[in-house]
Design a protein around this motif. Structure first.
Motif, PDB file in Angstrom:
ATOM      1  N   VAL A 248       0.836  -1.201   0.000  1.00 20.85           N
ATOM      2  CA  VAL A 248       0.000   0.000   0.000  1.00 20.85           C
ATOM      3  C   VAL A 248       0.871   1.252   0.000  1.00 20.85           C
ATOM      4  N   ALA A 249       1.963   1.217   0.765  1.00 24.57           N
ATOM      5  CA  ALA A 249       2.869   2.368   0.825  1.00 24.57           C
ATOM      6  C   ALA A 249       3.533   2.604  -0.535  1.00 24.57           C
ATOM      7  N   TRP A 250       3.939   1.529  -1.209  1.00 21.55           N
ATOM      8  CA  TRP A 250       4.574   1.686  -2.511  1.00 21.55           C
ATOM      9  C   TRP A 250       3.578   2.131  -3.578  1.00 21.55           C
ATOM     10  N   ALA A 251       2.351   1.671  -3.489  1.00 23.27           N
ATOM     11  CA  ALA A 251       1.321   2.129  -4.429  1.00 23.27           C
ATOM     12  C   ALA A 251       1.149   3.640  -4.315  1.00 23.27           C
ATOM     13  N   ALA A 252       1.235   4.145  -3.092  1.00 22.71           N
ATOM     14  CA  ALA A 252       1.128   5.587  -2.885  1.00 22.71           C
ATOM     15  C   ALA A 252       2.345   6.309  -3.469  1.00 22.71           C
ATOM     16  N   LYS A 253       3.527   5.739  -3.300  1.00 31.80           N
ATOM     17  CA  LYS A 253       4.750   6.358  -3.809  1.00 31.80           C
ATOM     18  C   LYS A 253       4.709   6.544  -5.321  1.00 31.80           C
TER      19      LYS A 253
END
Length: 237
Positions: free
Chosen positions: A113-118
């Motif tokens: 989820v954090a990488w999708a945001a990045k």
């Protein structure tokens, strides 16, 4: 500095049906930053990347990391020119490399989820990766490679099919990865991109390395006639 490096290559060659595709190659890659490989079409850039990564068969010579090969393979990743998407959602594509490494479901999802945001895909995490645009797929492929925090990342023409905006977004991700300690080794046909990313340049022609050294030296005073001609935009063969 990565414990994988230096990467030492001595007399390396790869052949197919008796034809030598690349080699002999003598090369040492060490330190931090980005090595950018350039050269005309058919010069062996992709094959060299695959050879260094271990995806192409080493016919002769030696390629040695500063650690056992099986350990080196665990700490590197490869991003192809045409991104390979799993037939799964964006989120599942990001979770997959963590899952195969034994990361817990909770931690894998949190990281995904954090990488999708990045990469600007937060609103697409439940969408099939196969319906994304080319630029979105390339960013997803890049995030899927970086989510495991590789020490070395190989990239084959990562922006070849992208427009200016998508290229800029990918380069931002690559610059951040480099600053965070990931060693980049990539090929490109875009000299502007090479100037923006490279710390050292490797020029290939006919399956061999014709020049290798600091990026500023290469662009300001290339040492070989073939490299100077290539930089001028001449046809080199």
């Amino acid at each position: 500095m990565s414990h994988l490096l230096p990467l030492t290559v001595q007399g390396a060659e790869t052949t197919h049906r008796g034809k030598r595709l690349v080699g002999p190659i003598d090369l040492t890659i060490e330190g931090a930053g980005a090595t950018v490989i350039v050269g005309p079409n058919g010069s062996g850039k992709t094959t060299l990347l695959r050879l260094l990564h271990g995806a192409a068969r080493l016919t002769h010579g030696e390629i040695a990391w500063n650690c056992p090969m099986d350990e080196a393979q665990l700490h590197q990743a490869f991003v192809f020119q045409r991104p390979v998407m799993l037939r799964r959602t964006v989120l599942e594509n990001l979770i997959y490399p963590l899952k195969v490494r034994g990361t817990s479901k909770r931690e894998a999802r949190k990281s995904a989820v954090a990488w999708a945001a990045k990469i600007g895909l937060s609103d697409m995490i439940d969408r099939s990766a196969l319906v994304l645009s080319g630029g979105e797929q390339q960013k997803l492929a890049l995030a899927r490679a970086l989510i495991t925090a590789p020490k070395v990342l190989f990239l084959d023409e990562p922006c070849a099919a992208l427009d200016g905006r998508a290229t800029r977004e990918v380069e931002v991700i690559l610059q951040a990865a480099k600053q965070n300690g990931t060693r980049l080794i990539l090929s490109t046909h875009d000299m502007g991109q090479a100037r923006r990313l490279a710390d050292e340049m490797l020029f290939m022609l006919g399956g061999k390395i014709h020049e290798f050294g600091p990026a500023d030296t290469f662009f300001e005073a290339a040492q070989t006639a073939s490299a100077r001609a290539f930089l001028k935009g001449d046809i080199v063969e």
